[in-house]
Design a protein around this motif. Structure first.
Motif, short mmCIF file in Angstrom:
data_model
loop_
_atom_site.label_atom_id
_atom_site.label_comp_id
_atom_site.label_asym_id
_atom_site.label_seq_id
_atom_site.Cartn_x
_atom_site.Cartn_y
_atom_site.Cartn_z
N PHE B 44 -12.57 12.91 -0.60
CA PHE B 44 -11.97 11.72 0.02
C PHE B 44 -10.45 11.74 -0.06
N PHE B 45 -9.90 12.44 -1.05
CA PHE B 45 -8.45 12.63 -1.06
C PHE B 45 -8.03 13.38 0.20
N LEU B 46 -8.81 14.40 0.56
CA LEU B 46 -8.46 15.15 1.76
C LEU B 46 -8.63 14.29 3.02
N MET B 55 -1.06 9.05 10.70
CA MET B 55 -0.13 7.91 10.72
C MET B 55 1.31 8.40 10.83
N ARG B 56 1.60 9.43 10.03
CA ARG B 56 2.98 9.93 10.05
C ARG B 56 3.33 10.51 11.42
N LEU B 57 2.34 11.10 12.09
CA LEU B 57 2.60 11.62 13.43
C LEU B 57 2.93 10.48 14.39
N LEU B 75 -6.15 2.61 10.76
CA LEU B 75 -5.87 3.81 9.97
C LEU B 75 -5.22 3.48 8.63
N PHE B 76 -4.23 2.56 8.62
CA PHE B 76 -3.62 2.32 7.30
C PHE B 76 -4.56 1.57 6.38
N THR B 77 -5.46 0.78 6.98
CA THR B 77 -6.48 0.14 6.14
C THR B 77 -7.39 1.20 5.53
N MET B 83 -8.01 5.94 -0.33
CA MET B 83 -7.22 6.48 -1.43
C MET B 83 -7.43 5.67 -2.70
N ILE B 84 -7.46 4.35 -2.59
CA ILE B 84 -7.58 3.52 -3.78
C ILE B 84 -9.00 3.51 -4.32
N PHE B 85 -9.96 3.14 -3.48
CA PHE B 85 -11.29 2.87 -4.02
C PHE B 85 -12.15 4.13 -4.14
N PHE B 389 5.24 2.72 -4.46
CA PHE B 389 3.88 2.97 -4.96
C PHE B 389 3.41 4.38 -4.68
N HIS B 390 3.99 5.06 -3.69
CA HIS B 390 3.62 6.47 -3.57
C HIS B 390 4.24 7.29 -4.70
N TYR B 391 5.43 6.92 -5.13
CA TYR B 391 6.00 7.65 -6.27
C TYR B 391 5.16 7.45 -7.53
N ALA B 435 10.44 15.04 0.15
CA ALA B 435 10.93 14.90 1.52
C ALA B 435 10.22 13.74 2.21
N THR B 436 8.92 13.62 1.95
CA THR B 436 8.17 12.55 2.61
C THR B 436 8.58 11.18 2.11
N PHE B 437 8.62 11.02 0.81
CA PHE B 437 8.69 9.67 0.29
C PHE B 437 10.07 9.21 -0.13
C1 HEM Z 1 -0.90 12.78 1.30
C2 HEM Z 1 0.24 12.20 1.40
C3 HEM Z 1 0.39 10.76 1.83
C4 HEM Z 1 1.08 10.32 2.92
C5 HEM Z 1 1.81 11.19 3.93
C6 HEM Z 1 0.96 8.90 2.96
C7 HEM Z 1 1.51 8.10 3.92
C8 HEM Z 1 1.32 6.75 4.05
C9 HEM Z 1 1.78 5.93 5.13
C10 HEM Z 1 2.57 6.42 6.34
C11 HEM Z 1 1.38 4.65 4.89
C12 HEM Z 1 1.57 3.45 5.80
C13 HEM Z 1 2.72 2.63 5.39
C14 HEM Z 1 2.77 1.37 6.20
O1 HEM Z 1 2.70 1.41 7.43
O2 HEM Z 1 2.87 0.31 5.55
C15 HEM Z 1 0.68 4.65 3.65
C16 HEM Z 1 0.14 3.54 3.06
C17 HEM Z 1 -0.56 3.57 1.86
N1 HEM Z 1 -0.84 4.68 1.07
FE1 HEM Z 1 -0.34 6.57 1.48
N2 HEM Z 1 0.22 8.48 1.90
C18 HEM Z 1 -0.16 9.60 1.17
C19 HEM Z 1 -0.91 9.64 0.01
C20 HEM Z 1 -1.38 8.52 -0.65
C21 HEM Z 1 -2.06 8.52 -1.91
C22 HEM Z 1 -2.38 9.75 -2.74
C23 HEM Z 1 -2.36 7.22 -2.19
C24 HEM Z 1 -3.06 6.63 -3.38
C25 HEM Z 1 -3.75 7.25 -4.21
C26 HEM Z 1 -1.89 6.40 -1.13
C27 HEM Z 1 -2.01 5.04 -1.06
C28 HEM Z 1 -1.56 4.25 -0.03
C29 HEM Z 1 -1.75 2.82 0.06
C30 HEM Z 1 -2.48 1.95 -0.96
C31 HEM Z 1 -1.14 2.39 1.23
C32 HEM Z 1 -1.04 0.98 1.75
C33 HEM Z 1 -2.02 0.76 2.84
C34 HEM Z 1 -1.84 -0.62 3.38
O3 HEM Z 1 -0.71 -1.00 3.67
O4 HEM Z 1 -2.87 -1.30 3.49
N3 HEM Z 1 -1.29 7.22 -0.20
N4 HEM Z 1 0.65 5.95 3.15
#
Ligand code: HEM
Ligand SMILES: [Cu+2]
Lengths: 197, 537
Positions: B44-46, B55-57, B75-77, B83-85, B389-391, B435-437
């Motif tokens: 599920f991580f993958l 999303m990033r695209l 998608l962001f949901t 990722m969380i659950f 939170f990504h950091y 670079a991403t975050f």
């Molecule tokens: C693989 C690299 C990852 C990328 C490129 C990525 C990218 C993103 C992006 C673009 C968003 C949307 C931000 C927005 O529009 O508000 C997001 C939201 C989020 N990401 Fe990631 N993410 C990654 C990995 C992770 C990981 C490992 C976790 C947690 C274990 C995580 C947890 C979350 C959460 C909780 C949200 C918020 C979703 C929401 O707003 O409902 N992400 N991420």
């Protein structure tokens, strides 16, 4: 190393203590589960005292009280079942398990009557916040009663096959604790919903 | 006591000897259950990662390109919820925790093996229900705030129920670990000799047991709201949406410690082994885990500063929030003190552990900006939060998980990874991650709001940068996984103790036999005695 019989008794009491620790942890989670509901109750009770007063008068106290008596009795029969298991009296154990199950079933029967009566008077979960709470709390408790009956039924079936004499009674003890917990929740629900308004 | 011959002879495959679906699906061996969890959560991580790339695209250009706004919301949901659950909460505790807790305390299994298997299948059941909810996907964000979630046409009730099941599985696991730690420690293994990973997991388990039921009832109420029209959270019916937020964060704040504490535990194991030095401030690290767990229950309100909560409550929550930083700081300080003048070597587990410290410090230092009332109002719901939170989650927990996977890979599989490839993967991941975050802090500071599929052109350059970074990151992770697969099939034989660790899991063959130890070891010292004497073979 000690002799065989001695050691196995020690091991068993060790297993019982371990299982007890487990069930207490589990009951803690159950308390918190219901805790959410009690918190919700407190919040809305404080906010809408009048609503809660007028609405709670619509509940059937008689049936509620009957159910309270039924559950307290079932706690007693369960305690007797556990005592029987401790003494290794398998017949008694079976009898009291059966009593407990019958009482649990009658609790659900009364609940069924009560809810149908509520529905016939057009009282539904969405009627107002009081009834939302009433149905959610008694409903969740009812589900716990059913789960408890499942556990008791399983214990009964196993007892029929000759399990649970004295030494291997851990499941009976655990089931007993769980059943007391289910009763206890009702002891809180009854006054909260039916009596104080 | 036992007469099972611990038979590791068939090609030294230990607990892996049995083959076939049934021998895995019905296994009561904590190690196999741990492996099942690891495979499931990493899968599920993958999945979550691929969604993130999509999303990033979409965010590569300011306007709509790949998808419409609704799809982006979905998608962001999904990304957040998966990722969380399905990944980060169960990943380390249920995966590595299941595998290593009994090994680290010298036990043959967890206290309730059947319950353990049940928890895995309840988890799978939850996943199935969650997948079923995809027929009409959710667009609420992973926090499901009411009243929107009580109204939007999506399958909220189904998803809530799925998450309820996942939560139940997490409760069962936590309960099992608490009892295991109390009852099954090897002779001589006193609390003050426990490996620090165990302390981290113990604190984690307490949170799982005490916080998860609250989110359980919250999601049940949300489901009832959808199904029976009750109105606890619906202002139109006299309900209170803030009540939902309080319930939700009463769980979800402590749960960030379910995510981070096990990772900190891993770091506390890796650092001493690769700097050949006794851990500095053992007691402080152990107790700070408990302190974090405890304080974590008091600070949920910092997620609600702009929700209309009373100002007094806001100040109190803000104040308490700063308190969590104290035990966290204690840990970081102790790790660095352990490194100081150690004979450090940079094998892959150590690289990830150091990365954890580095990135987690950045994530941690940006926390106070959000924990303080005044700055929060400015930064709330901007990319600053997303970066923060990504950091902490990815830079912290996920790097900790990777450290653990590299550290314990030889123990789990009996084979070594290719170190050169592992280091390459690490370097690419590290560059890609930053670079991403990192740019997201800057975007957020300049006011780019989160959860939007489109943005003003002035943020374009930053977003291109972040999207490019996400691809580098993806390549790094792909190399790492390829290395795992290669290592499982082809890696060199590891031997019992390739890193010369002092904890108990290294005193049994790799992979360990089904019963873990031929004879339960007796413990006479704490596991960080480097420098004093060399215990292991
Ligand atoms: C693989 C690299 C990852 C990328 C490129 C990525 C990218 C993103 C992006 C673009 C968003 C949307 C931000 C927005 O529009 O508000 C997001 C939201 C989020 N990401 Fe990631 N993410 C990654 C990995 C992770 C990981 C490992 C976790 C947690 C274990 C995580 C947890 C979350 C959460 C909780 C949200 C918020 C979703 C929401 O707003 O409902 N992400 N991420
Ligand atoms: Cu928080």
């Amino acid at each position: 190393m000690k002799g065989g019989a001695e050691e196995s008794r020690e091991e068993r009491s060790y297993a019982l203590d371990t299982a007890r620790l487990g069930i207490w942890c589990f009951l803690a989670t159950e308390v918190l589960l219901f805790g959410g509901l009690f918190t919700t109750y407190t919040v809305f009770r404080l906010r809408y005292p009048d609503l809660f007063h007028t609405e709670h008068l619509k509940l059937n106290r008689l049936l509620g009280a009957a159910n309270t008596v039924i559950l307290i009795t079932s706690s007693l029969t369960m305690a007797l079942a556990v005592a029987a298991a401790r003494q290794g009296r398998r017949k008694r154990l079976r009898l009291f398990l059966l009593c407990t199950i019958v009482l649990a079933a009658s609790f659900l029967g009364v609940k069924y009557l009560e809810w149908s009566d509520d529905f016939s008077r057009h009282l539904y979960p969405k009627t107002n916040l009081f009834f939302s709470l009433y149905f959610t709390m008694t409903g969740l408790h009812g589900i716990h009663v059913m789960a408890g009956m499942g556990v008791l039924g399983w214990l009964l079936a196993r007892t029929r096959k000759g399990h649970f004499a004295r030494a291997s009674r851990t499941p009976v003890e655990i089931g007993g604790l769980y059943w007391h917990f289910v009763d206890l929740v009702w002891i809180y629900l009854f006054p909260l919903l039916y009596l104080v308004g | 006591m036992t007469d099972h011959a611990t038979d590791t002879s068939p090609a030294d495959r230990g607990y892996l000897t049995d083959k076939g679906f049934r021998s895995w699906a019905l296994t009561l061996d904590h190690k196999r259950i741990g492996v099942l969890y690891l495979f499931t959560t990493l899968f599920f991580f993958l999945v979550g990662g691929v969604i993130a790339l999509l999303m990033r695209l979409e965010l590569l250009t300011p306007g709509p390109s790949l998808m419409n706004d609704h799809t982006y919301n979905v998608l962001f949901t999904l990304h957040g919820a998966i990722m969380i659950f399905l990944f980060i909460i169960p990943g380390i505790p249920s995966g590595l925790g299941n595998f290593f807790i009994p090994l680290l305390i010298g036990a043959r299994d967890v206290a309730f093996p059947r319950l353990n298997l049940l928890s895995y299948w309840v988890f799978i059941g939850g996943i199935v229900v969650i997948l079923a909810s995809l027929v009409s996907p959710m667009d609420t964000g992973w926090t499901f705030y009411t009243p929107y979630s009580a109204k939007t046409g999506a399958a909220v009730a189904t998803l809530s129920f799925g998450i309820f099941l996942v939560g139940m599985s997490s409760i069962l696991t936590g309960l099992n670990f608490i009892v295991t730690t109390h009852r099954l420690r090897a002779p001589g293994l006193t609390w003050m000799r426990l490996p620090l990973f165990i302390w981290g997991m113990y604190a984690t388990s307490i949170i799982q047991v005490l916080a998860t039921p609250v989110v359980g009832i919250t999601f049940l109420l949300l489901a009832a709201e959808r199904l029976f029209g009750v109105g606890f959270f619906d202002p139109a019916k006299g309900g209170d949406p803030l009540l939902f937020q309080h319930f939700f964060w009463f769980y979800s704040h402590p749960v960030v410690y379910v995510m981070i504490l096990p990772a900190m535990g891993i770091i506390s194991e890796v650092i001493p082994v690769f700097s050949r030095k006794a851990i500095f401030g053992y007691r402080a690290i152990a107790y700070s885990s408990l302190a974090i767990a405890f304080i974590g229950f008091l600070v949920w309100g910092h997620h609600m500063f702009v929700s209309g909560m009373s100002p007094v409550a806001g100040v109190i929550f803000s104040f308490l929030t700063f308190f969590v930083a104290v035990p966290t700081g204690v840990k970081v300080f102790n790790w660095i003190a352990t490194l100081y003048r150690g004979s450090i070597t940079f094998e892959s587990p150590m690289l990830y552990a150091l990365t954890f410290i580095f990135l987690f410090i950045i994530g941690g230092l940006t926390g106070p900006f959000l924990g303080a009332l005044a700055t929060n109002v400015h930064l709330h719901d901007t990319y600053f939060v997303v970066a923060h939170f990504h950091y902490t989650m990815m830079g912290g927990t996920v790097m900790g998980l990777f450290a653990g996977l590299h550290y314990w890979f030889p123990k789990m599989t009996g084979r070594m990874l290719n170190e050169t490839v592992a280091k390459l993967a690490w370097a690419v991941t590290f560059v890609g991650f930053n670079a991403t975050f990192f740019v997201m802090f800057i975007m957020g500071y300049h006011g780019m709001p989160r959860r939007y599929a489109e943005y003003l052109p002035k943020y374009h350059a930053d977003n291109v940068f972040a999207t490019a970074g996400s691809w580098i990151l993806a390549v790094g992770v792909a190399i790492m996984f390829a290395n795992f697969v290669w290592g499982m099939l082809r890696g060199e034989k590891a031997g019992a103790n390739p890193w010369r660790g002092l904890t108990l899991e290294w005193q049994t063959p790799s992979p360990p036999p089904t019963e873990n130890f031929e004879e339960i070891p007796t413990v006479t010292d704490w596991p960080y005695g480097y420098g004093k004497k060399v215990v292991c073979r």
